[in-house]
Design an enzyme around this catalytic site. Structure first.
Site, PDB file in Angstrom:
ATOM      1  N   GLY A 108       0.864  -1.181   0.000  1.00  0.00           N
ATOM      2  CA  GLY A 108       0.000   0.000   0.000  1.00  0.00           C
ATOM      3  C   GLY A 108       0.894   1.222   0.000  1.00  0.00           C
ATOM      4  O   GLY A 108       2.120   1.092  -0.007  1.00  0.00           O
ATOM      5  N   ARG A 111       4.553   5.247   2.130  1.00  0.00           N
ATOM      6  CA  ARG A 111       5.296   6.496   2.336  1.00  0.00           C
ATOM      7  C   ARG A 111       4.853   7.578   1.348  1.00  0.00           C
ATOM      8  O   ARG A 111       5.587   8.526   1.084  1.00  0.00           O
ATOM      9  CB  ARG A 111       6.775   6.245   2.157  1.00  0.00           C
ATOM     10  N   ARG A 193       4.482  13.384  -7.378  1.00  0.00           N
ATOM     11  CA  ARG A 193       4.322  12.639  -8.627  1.00  0.00           C
ATOM     12  C   ARG A 193       2.962  12.983  -9.212  1.00  0.00           C
ATOM     13  O   ARG A 193       1.984  13.150  -8.479  1.00  0.00           O
ATOM     14  CB  ARG A 193       4.432  11.151  -8.321  1.00  0.00           C
ATOM     15  N   ARG A 200      -2.766   0.703  -9.679  1.00  0.00           N
ATOM     16  CA  ARG A 200      -1.799  -0.312 -10.127  1.00  0.00           C
ATOM     17  C   ARG A 200      -2.516  -1.637 -10.325  1.00  0.00           C
ATOM     18  O   ARG A 200      -3.629  -1.827  -9.808  1.00  0.00           O
ATOM     19  CB  ARG A 200      -0.732  -0.502  -9.034  1.00  0.00           C
ATOM     20  N   ASP A 271       2.812  -4.448  -8.278  1.00  0.00           N
ATOM     21  CA  ASP A 271       2.460  -3.189  -7.608  1.00  0.00           C
ATOM     22  C   ASP A 271       3.177  -2.006  -8.243  1.00  0.00           C
ATOM     23  O   ASP A 271       2.936  -0.856  -7.866  1.00  0.00           O
ATOM     24  CB  ASP A 271       2.771  -3.264  -6.101  1.00  0.00           C
ATOM     25  N   ASN A 272       4.067  -2.272  -9.192  1.00  0.00           N
ATOM     26  CA  ASN A 272       4.729  -1.179  -9.897  1.00  0.00           C
ATOM     27  C   ASN A 272       4.237  -1.066 -11.343  1.00  0.00           C
ATOM     28  O   ASN A 272       4.899  -0.472 -12.180  1.00  0.00           O
ATOM     29  CB  ASN A 272       6.243  -1.394  -9.886  1.00  0.00           C
ATOM     30  N   ASP A 281       6.825   4.032 -10.874  1.00  0.00           N
ATOM     31  CA  ASP A 281       7.683   3.654  -9.744  1.00  0.00           C
ATOM     32  C   ASP A 281       9.122   3.404 -10.172  1.00  0.00           C
ATOM     33  O   ASP A 281       9.509   2.302 -10.547  1.00  0.00           O
ATOM     34  CB  ASP A 281       7.132   2.403  -9.029  1.00  0.00           C
TER      35      ASP A 281
HETATM   36  P1  AMP Z   1       8.622   0.175  -3.644  1.00  0.00           P
HETATM   37  O1  AMP Z   1       9.847  -0.654  -3.434  1.00  0.00           O
HETATM   38  O2  AMP Z   1       8.862   1.651  -3.520  1.00  0.00           O
HETATM   39  O3  AMP Z   1       7.868  -0.181  -4.867  1.00  0.00           O
HETATM   40  O4  AMP Z   1       7.672  -0.164  -2.398  1.00  0.00           O
HETATM   41  C1  AMP Z   1       7.204  -1.452  -2.063  1.00  0.00           C
HETATM   42  C2  AMP Z   1       6.337  -1.360  -0.837  1.00  0.00           C
HETATM   43  O5  AMP Z   1       7.089  -0.923   0.296  1.00  0.00           O
HETATM   44  C3  AMP Z   1       5.167  -0.384  -0.946  1.00  0.00           C
HETATM   45  O6  AMP Z   1       4.091  -0.901  -0.214  1.00  0.00           O
HETATM   46  C4  AMP Z   1       5.721   0.867  -0.315  1.00  0.00           C
HETATM   47  O7  AMP Z   1       4.725   1.695   0.195  1.00  0.00           O
HETATM   48  C5  AMP Z   1       6.574   0.286   0.812  1.00  0.00           C
HETATM   49  N1  AMP Z   1       7.709   1.145   1.165  1.00  0.00           N
HETATM   50  C6  AMP Z   1       8.838   1.353   0.450  1.00  0.00           C
HETATM   51  N2  AMP Z   1       9.681   2.159   1.111  1.00  0.00           N
HETATM   52  C7  AMP Z   1       9.075   2.492   2.269  1.00  0.00           C
HETATM   53  C8  AMP Z   1       9.435   3.297   3.387  1.00  0.00           C
HETATM   54  N3  AMP Z   1      10.608   3.929   3.448  1.00  0.00           N
HETATM   55  N4  AMP Z   1       8.558   3.397   4.389  1.00  0.00           N
HETATM   56  C9  AMP Z   1       7.382   2.754   4.365  1.00  0.00           C
HETATM   57  N5  AMP Z   1       6.984   1.980   3.353  1.00  0.00           N
HETATM   58  C10 AMP Z   1       7.823   1.840   2.311  1.00  0.00           C
HETATM   59 MG    MG Z   2       6.359   0.392  -5.710  1.00  0.00          MG
END
Ligand code: AMP
Ligand code: MG
Length: 507
Positions: A108, A111, A193, A200, A271-272, A281
C-alpha cells in the site's frame, strides 16, 4: 489585424489568462471519496526545514498552472505537506501485489499520499506526495524517501516523457536536513508525482484476494469510465474484459518502447505496474550504456528475473496476475483471448520503433533480420546503444565509416562493414533522400540519455547543495533529440568507472 492573426492572439491570450496562480489551485478528491475499501485518509508528516530543490515548469503547464509560479516560495511547504493545497484530502491507497513472483498482501502507500486531483483541459491529474511519512501500510518502513531516490525518479520521469514514452511525471522536489537511514545516513526529500491514475495492477489483486467484489466492481467501473470510451452501461463482466484488453495493449506498447530505447525498469512487480500503461515507480532502473540484453540493473535481482531482455515476458506475467484478479467476473477463455494480443502488439510496436531508428519508412520482410543482426553486432562489439544509433543518424554511406567504427571494438569493424553493405542496399529501396532520412532519424535517436553516471553526478552535486546540474540535466532530458551544442559534455559515453554502477532497491 488579419482574421488569422486575431485568432492566434485570442488563442494565446486565452491560454495565458487560463493559467492559474498557485494560490488558485483547488484539488478535487474523487479517489479518496470512494471510501475505506480503497485506503485510509491520513495527514502527511512534514519536514521542519524544507527547501525547494527544483520545480518543473513543464508539469506546471500540464496542470494549467502558470509556469512562472515555479519560483513561488510556497512550494517549500506545499511540496512537503506542511501546507495543503485547497481542497486536498490526503489519502493512503491500499494495494497488494506480486513481488518477484510472490504474492505480498501487505503493500500500500507506505510512504506516499494521494493529495487530490487537478482538472486541466479535460484531463484529471492526480498529485501524489512521495516520502510524506508513515501510514497504516508502512510496515517496518520509516515512511520517508531520500534525496538520491527522489532525484532519480524526477529525472527518469522527465527522460521518458522527453522520449515520448508514457510515464508518470514529477512536479517538484523538496529537500530537508532530516536524517534518513539507508545503507548510510542520507537526507529526506519528497517528490510530487503526477499521473492521470495511480491505480496499479495490485489494486485489483487486493480487492480480489480479500473478496471485496463490490469494491472490485466499482474500481473496474471507475477506470472504464475514465479511460475506455464505449464501456459506459456495460455489465461488469464486459467492462472487466474491456479493461484487460485496454491494459494489455497499453502495457505491450509500453514495453516495446522501453526495449527500443534501452530502458530497464529494474523492479517489474505487479504493484509497480500502472493500469493505464505509464512507466511507474522508478527504483533501480537504468538506461543501457553498452548494448547488453542480459543486463540486470538491480543488484538484489540474483536470478535476473527483471533483466532487460526479460521485460516483455515479465510484463505478460504481470498481465496474467491482473487477469486472475478479474476472473471474478470474466471466464478463462475470454481472459486468455485478451492476453493473446500482447505478443503481436509488442512485436509490431517494437518493429515500428526500430524501423524508425534505422530510418526505414517502408516495411520489408528482411527488416527484422537486419535489425537483429545489428543488435548482435552491438552486443559483441560492446557498442554504446544510444551513441551508435545517434551516429547512424548522421551516416551518409561514407567509407571508411569511421564515426561508427569508433563505437565498436576493432575486432568487429569488418563485421560492421558487412552489415553496412546490407544496410546501404536496403536504403536504396527507400524513397526519401539521405538528408530527409538523417533528419527523421535524429528525431527518434536521442542525443541525451539519462545515464547512471550522469544521475550520480547530479545527485552528488545536489547532496552538496548545488542544484544547477540537476536543473540542466532535467532540461536536456526534456528535449533529448535537440543538439544543445553548448551542452555536448552531457552527451558523452560514460567513463569505464561510470558503467555498471551497482543500484540497490533502497530508496
Ligand atoms: P517500492 O519498493 O517503492 O515499490 O515499495 C514497495 C512497498 O514498500 C510499498 O508498499 C511501499 O509503500 C513500501 N515502502 C517502500 N519504502 C518504504 C518506506 N521507506 N517506508 C514505508 N513503506 C515503504
Ligand atoms: Mg512500488
Amino acid at each position: 489585424m488579419s482574421h488569422s492573426e486575431h485568432w492566434r492572439f485570442t488563442q494565446i491570450f486565452t491560454l495565458q489568462s487560463k493559467a492559474m496562480k498557485l494560490s488558485e489551485v483547488t484539488l478535487e478528491h474523487h479517489y479518496a471519496d470512494m471510501g475505506e475499501a480503497f485506503g485510509t485518509p491520513i495527514a502527511p508528516t512534514p519536514f521542519r526545514h524544507p527547501k525547494v530543490i527544483d520545480t518543473n515548469p513543464s508539469v506546471l503547464q500540464l496542470l494549467g498552472i502558470d509556469p512562472n509560479e515555479k519560483s513561488d516560495p510556497a512550494w517549500a511547504e506545499l511540496g512537503c505537506g506542511a501546507r495543503l493545497f485547497k481542497g486536498s484530502r490526503p489519502f493512503a491507497m491500499k494495494y497488494t501485489g506480486h513481488q518477484f513472483g510472490v504474492y505480498n498482501p501487505d503493500l500500500g502507500d507506505g510512504r506516499a499520499l494521494l493529495l487530490g486531483e487537478i482538472e486541466s483541459e479535460g484531463r484529471r491529474w492526480e498529485l501524489h506526495l512521495k516520502g510524506a511519512g508513515k501510514t497504516p501500510y508502512s510496515r517496518f518502513g520509516d515512511g520517508r524517501a531520500v534525496l538520491r531516490s527522489t532525484i532519480r525518479e524526477y529525472l527518469a520521469s522527465e527522460a521518458l516523457y522527453g522520449l515520448g514514452i508514457p510515464s508518470t511525471r514529477a512536479l517538484c522536489i523538496v529537500g530537508s536536513d532530516e536524517p534518513v537511514t539507508r545503507e548510510k545516513i542520507e537526507t529526506g526529500a519528497m517528490l510530487i508525482r503526477v499521473a492521470e491514475s495511480h491505480v496499479r495492477f495490485g489494486h485489483f489483486e487486493y480487492l480480489f484476494y480479500t473478496k471485496q467484489l463490490e469494491a472490485l466492481q466499482e474500481l473496474i467501473g471507475v477506470i472504464c469510465r475514465r479511460f475506455i470510451p464505449g464501456t459506459e452501461g456495460m455489465a461488469v463482466g464486459e467492462q472487466a474484459e474491456a479493461l484487460l484488453r485496454f491494459t494489455t495493449r497499453r502495457s505491450a506498447e509500453l514495453v516495446a518502447a522501453w526495449q527500443s530505447v534501452g530502458f530497464a525498469h529494474g523492479v517489474l512487480n505487479t504493484d509497480n505496474m500502472s493500469i493505464i500503461g505509464d512507466t511507474f515507480d522508478y527504483g533501480p532502473y537504468a538506461f543501457l550504456d553498452d548494448y547488453d540484453p542480459t543486463f540486470i540493473c538491480n543488484h538484489s535481482d540474483h536470478t535476473g528475473r527483471y533483466a532487460f531482455e526479460q521485460q516483455p515476458g515479465v510484463v505478460l506475467w504481470n498481465l496474467n496476475a491482473l487477469a486472475h484478479a478479474l476472473s471474478a467476473f470474466v471466464g478463462v477463455d475470454a481472459l486468455r483471448e485478451c492476453l493473446e494480443q500482447f505478443q503481436p502488439v509488442v512485436s509490431e510496436a517494437y518493429a515500428q520503433r526500430m524501423r524508425a531508428k534505422l530510418g526505414l519508412e517502408k516495411e520489408e520482410d528482411g527488416d527484422q533480420a537486419l535489425c537483429s543482426e545489428l543488435l548482435k553486432l552491438l552486443q559483441h562489439g560492446q557498442a554504446d546503444y544510444s551513441l551508435f544509433f545517434r551516429a547512424l543518424a548522421h551516416y551518409r554511406g561514407e567509407r571508411p565509416a569511421s564515426a561508427l567504427h569508433e563505437l565498436l571494438k576493432p575486432t568487429h569493424h569488418s563485421a560492421l562493414d558487412q552489415w553496412l553493405e546490407h544496410y546501404d542496399r536496403r536504403l536504396t529501396r527507400e524513397t526519401n533522400n539521405s538528408r530527409e532520412r538523417n533528419l527523421a532519424m535524429l528525431s527518434v535517436n536521442p542525443k541525451y540519455i539519462l545515464r547512471n553516471y550522469l544521475a550520480q553526478k547530479v545527485i552528488e552535486a545536489a547532496e552538496d547543495g548545488d542544484y544547477h546540474p540537476l536543473r540542466t540535466l532535467r532540461q536536456l532530458l526534456q528535449s533529448p533529440f535537440a543538439e544543445h551544442p553548448e551542452r555536448e559534455v552531457w552527451a558523452s559515453a560514460p567513463p569505464e568507472s561510470g558503467k555498471r554502477i551497482p543500484l540497490s532497491c533502497s530508496s
